[in-house]
Design an enzyme around this catalytic site. Sequence first.
Site, PDB file in Angstrom:
ATOM      1  N   LYS A  22       0.782  -1.126   0.359  1.00 34.46           N
ATOM      2  CA  LYS A  22      -0.047   0.185   0.043  1.00 34.46           C
ATOM      3  C   LYS A  22       1.090   1.267   0.270  1.00 34.46           C
ATOM      4  O   LYS A  22       0.677   2.224  -1.104  1.00 34.46           O
ATOM      5  CB  LYS A  22      -0.939  -0.612   0.750  1.00 34.46           C
ATOM      6  N   ASN A  23       1.882   1.233   0.669  1.00 31.89           N
ATOM      7  CA  ASN A  23       2.501   2.795   0.851  1.00 31.89           C
ATOM      8  C   ASN A  23       3.646   2.657  -0.235  1.00 31.89           C
ATOM      9  O   ASN A  23       3.643   4.218   0.006  1.00 31.89           O
ATOM     10  CB  ASN A  23       3.449   2.367   2.381  1.00 31.89           C
ATOM     11  N   ARG A  93      -4.073  10.491   3.364  1.00 24.38           N
ATOM     12  CA  ARG A  93      -3.264  10.673   3.792  1.00 24.38           C
ATOM     13  C   ARG A  93      -2.402  10.739   2.023  1.00 24.38           C
ATOM     14  O   ARG A  93      -1.826  12.138   2.282  1.00 24.38           O
ATOM     15  CB  ARG A  93      -2.511  10.196   4.675  1.00 24.38           C
ATOM     16  N   CYS A 117      -6.063   8.800   7.982  1.00 25.64           N
ATOM     17  CA  CYS A 117      -6.118   8.194   9.610  1.00 25.64           C
ATOM     18  C   CYS A 117      -6.027   9.185  10.397  1.00 25.64           C
ATOM     19  O   CYS A 117      -4.982   9.804  10.824  1.00 25.64           O
ATOM     20  CB  CYS A 117      -5.645   6.659  10.298  1.00 25.64           C
ATOM     21  N   ARG A 122       0.182  14.831  12.949  1.00 34.00           N
ATOM     22  CA  ARG A 122       0.043  14.106  11.278  1.00 34.00           C
ATOM     23  C   ARG A 122       0.553  16.000  10.360  1.00 34.00           C
ATOM     24  O   ARG A 122      -0.030  16.160   9.321  1.00 34.00           O
ATOM     25  CB  ARG A 122      -0.588  13.975  10.592  1.00 34.00           C
ATOM     26  N   PRO A 123       1.800  16.714  10.415  1.00 31.81           N
ATOM     27  CA  PRO A 123       2.202  17.937   9.772  1.00 31.81           C
ATOM     28  C   PRO A 123       2.661  17.395   8.630  1.00 31.81           C
ATOM     29  O   PRO A 123       2.708  16.277   8.383  1.00 31.81           O
ATOM     30  CB  PRO A 123       2.618  18.562  11.014  1.00 31.81           C
ATOM     31  N   ILE A 124       2.753  18.629   7.878  1.00 33.24           N
ATOM     32  CA  ILE A 124       3.706  18.368   6.852  1.00 33.24           C
ATOM     33  C   ILE A 124       5.005  19.539   6.370  1.00 33.24           C
ATOM     34  O   ILE A 124       4.888  19.012   5.356  1.00 33.24           O
ATOM     35  CB  ILE A 124       2.590  18.427   5.330  1.00 33.24           C
ATOM     36  N   ASP A 305       3.717   0.564  12.011  1.00 31.39           N
ATOM     37  CA  ASP A 305       2.413   0.144  12.036  1.00 31.39           C
ATOM     38  C   ASP A 305       2.234  -0.770  12.205  1.00 31.39           C
ATOM     39  O   ASP A 305       1.293  -1.742  11.749  1.00 31.39           O
ATOM     40  CB  ASP A 305       2.223   0.505   9.882  1.00 31.39           C
ATOM     41  N   ILE A 327       6.923   7.178  17.276  1.00 38.38           N
ATOM     42  CA  ILE A 327       6.475   8.220  16.301  1.00 38.38           C
ATOM     43  C   ILE A 327       5.501   8.557  15.762  1.00 38.38           C
ATOM     44  O   ILE A 327       5.532   9.941  15.760  1.00 38.38           O
ATOM     45  CB  ILE A 327       6.713   6.896  14.795  1.00 38.38           C
ATOM     46  N   ARG A 397      -8.714   0.599   3.367  1.00 38.71           N
ATOM     47  CA  ARG A 397      -8.303   1.151   3.013  1.00 38.71           C
ATOM     48  C   ARG A 397      -6.730   0.297   2.729  1.00 38.71           C
ATOM     49  O   ARG A 397      -5.899   0.909   1.920  1.00 38.71           O
ATOM     50  CB  ARG A 397      -8.358   1.597   3.705  1.00 38.71           C
TER      51      ARG A 397
HETATM   52  C1  UD1 Z   1       4.026   6.671   6.070  1.00 35.16           C
HETATM   53  C2  UD1 Z   1       3.336   5.817   6.392  1.00 35.16           C
HETATM   54  C3  UD1 Z   1       2.356   5.193   8.015  1.00 35.16           C
HETATM   55  C4  UD1 Z   1       3.732   5.134   8.416  1.00 35.16           C
HETATM   56  C5  UD1 Z   1       4.727   5.933   9.032  1.00 35.16           C
HETATM   57  C6  UD1 Z   1       6.076   5.903   9.859  1.00 35.16           C
HETATM   58  C7  UD1 Z   1       2.710   5.932   4.186  1.00 35.16           C
HETATM   59  C8  UD1 Z   1       1.654   6.272   2.431  1.00 35.16           C
HETATM   60  N1  UD1 Z   1       2.364   6.692   5.406  1.00 35.16           N
HETATM   61  O1  UD1 Z   1       3.457   7.835   7.048  1.00 35.16           O
HETATM   62  O2  UD1 Z   1       2.230   4.004   8.117  1.00 35.16           O
HETATM   63  O3  UD1 Z   1       2.992   5.067   9.673  1.00 35.16           O
HETATM   64  O4  UD1 Z   1       4.698   6.696   7.113  1.00 35.16           O
HETATM   65  O5  UD1 Z   1       6.279   4.637   9.139  1.00 35.16           O
HETATM   66  O6  UD1 Z   1       3.583   5.586   3.362  1.00 35.16           O
HETATM   67  N2  UD1 Z   1       6.563  13.956  11.248  1.00 35.16           N
HETATM   68  C9  UD1 Z   1       6.856  15.756  10.596  1.00 35.16           C
HETATM   69  N3  UD1 Z   1       6.382  17.013   9.641  1.00 35.16           N
HETATM   70  C10 UD1 Z   1       6.853  16.065   8.636  1.00 35.16           C
HETATM   71  C11 UD1 Z   1       6.021  14.706   8.258  1.00 35.16           C
HETATM   72  C12 UD1 Z   1       6.974  14.199   9.607  1.00 35.16           C
HETATM   73  O7  UD1 Z   1       6.804  16.669  11.913  1.00 35.16           O
HETATM   74  O8  UD1 Z   1       6.472  17.319   7.683  1.00 35.16           O
HETATM   75  C13 UD1 Z   1       6.121  13.377  11.902  1.00 35.16           C
HETATM   76  C14 UD1 Z   1       5.332  13.075  11.644  1.00 35.16           C
HETATM   77  O9  UD1 Z   1       4.287  13.695  12.511  1.00 35.16           O
HETATM   78  C15 UD1 Z   1       5.191  12.297  12.838  1.00 35.16           C
HETATM   79  C16 UD1 Z   1       7.072  11.633  12.011  1.00 35.16           C
HETATM   80  O10 UD1 Z   1       7.624  12.881  11.412  1.00 35.16           O
HETATM   81  O11 UD1 Z   1       5.651  12.069  14.006  1.00 35.16           O
HETATM   82  C17 UD1 Z   1       6.785  10.378  10.753  1.00 35.16           C
HETATM   83  O12 UD1 Z   1       6.045  10.778   9.863  1.00 35.16           O
HETATM   84  P1  UD1 Z   1       6.389  10.173   7.878  1.00 35.16           P
HETATM   85  O13 UD1 Z   1       7.434   9.090   8.628  1.00 35.16           O
HETATM   86  O14 UD1 Z   1       6.308  11.793   7.274  1.00 35.16           O
HETATM   87  O15 UD1 Z   1       5.016   9.681   8.127  1.00 35.16           O
HETATM   88  P2  UD1 Z   1       4.034   9.574   6.809  1.00 35.16           P
HETATM   89  O16 UD1 Z   1       4.611   9.326   5.668  1.00 35.16           O
HETATM   90  O17 UD1 Z   1       3.143  10.556   6.652  1.00 35.16           O
END
Ligand code: UD1
Length: 416
Positions: A22-23, A93, A117, A122-124, A305, A327, A397
């Site tokens: 999926k990811n 997401r 979810c 979950r910031p970007i 996960d 995480i 999903r």
């Molecule tokens: C991906 C996976 C998700 C998994 C996660 C961690 C996908 C679609 N999803 O999510 O299943 O649980 O990796 O292995 O691939 N963070 C920030 N700022 C950012 C981005 C992230 O602070 O801009 C923080 C998040 O809040 C979280 C951590 O970094 O605490 C991990 O996030 P990230 O590795 O980005 O996870 P996703 O890519 O969203």
Amino acid sequence: MRKLIIKGQNLLEGEVNISGAKNSAVALIPAALLSDEKVVLTNVPNISDVDALEEILLYLDAKIDRTNDNKITIYSSEISNKPIHADLAKKLRASYYFMGAMLGKYKHVEMSFPGGCSIGKRPIDLHLKGFKALGAKITGDEENIIIDADKLVGTDIYLDFASVGATINIMLAAVRAKGKTVIKNAAKEPEIPNIAELLNKMGADIKGAGTNVITINGVEHLGSCEHRVLPDRIEAGTYAIIGAACASNLRINNIVPEHIDSLLEKLKEMNVNIKVGKDYLVIKESKKIKATEIITLVYPGFPTDLQQVLASLMTKAKGESTIEETIWENRFLNLYELGKMGAKIDVNGKKASIIGPTKLIGTEVNATDLRAGAGLIVAALIAEGTTTINNADYILRGYENIVEKLCNIGADVILQ
Ligand code: UD1
């Protein structure tokens, strides 16, 4: 939302074939838009997150041919760069990968913030930090974001946290930038080299994906290719845990064992009767399961996960098991549901402990997110009596044909 109704305590036996990840698929599909020609993706899981991405592609006027042999052919030479509204973007997401892909191709993207979810804030910000470093300007409001650049120019980008999404999104934006981009403290999850491989087949020049330094030399044109989605390590891990909990003899095919090394080591520590083959696992009845301790970490550490899924097995283990989640900040909601089934659980901030073995009794529980739902499936398979899992759509999903796969190995599962 639909429900899963599961009658527990069946001994599971037979074979499960693991689907494409999926990811990885949710990034490969937006990545295909960067090409000016046809891109064929194979081993794409048939899950609702992929349906949601297909809807976005169709909205953007891409031509798509999706066949029931898990193949998607994407023609994106004439797509329209339209704003992606909330009704589409909020379905998952990973819609945030359209930011990197559309920015990379058109130097402009407008979309609603992504959904997905609810497992924390979950910031970007790291994604946006990367886009800005490449020369983009970011405007918008609380709902929508506009990312725009006259041109994108390669640079060094240090990620404060090795974020999977930020690493991939920056790669997508940088492949067609001018010059060299270096992502430092990049995430190393196996999905990342899978995406880089697709882009390289399309004509990109990416080195180091899978390590913590990724170098991208920008190119002007990306062309046609065919690419296979790698096996889903989280689905593989989920079925390994199901096997540890309930199998008499279960073979799990089409996996890359080293992608779940951290889980396999824990299962061995827990006394699970497991044999690891080249691309498969065999799990036999495991009677004296022992408690263990896990801390979730970035790859190759224990995957967040699988934490909620393993928690259900811990209810069968003798002694006190502990989980430390580093995480995400909101990933123990499943434990309250397990408590309703009879588990002995204590949650304290980012740490939880589970004392076992306890008998689980079927009842009505709520899947609060995808992996919490997977954990509840494990609990329901262990439990005495019938469990109803509400909000089962979260689970669909990310797990292809889960009802069929479970029924094929002897579980009693109905989707209603
Ligand atoms: C991906 C996976 C998700 C998994 C996660 C961690 C996908 C679609 N999803 O999510 O299943 O649980 O990796 O292995 O691939 N963070 C920030 N700022 C950012 C981005 C992230 O602070 O801009 C923080 C998040 O809040 C979280 C951590 O970094 O605490 C991990 O996030 P990230 O590795 O980005 O996870 P996703 O890519 O969203």
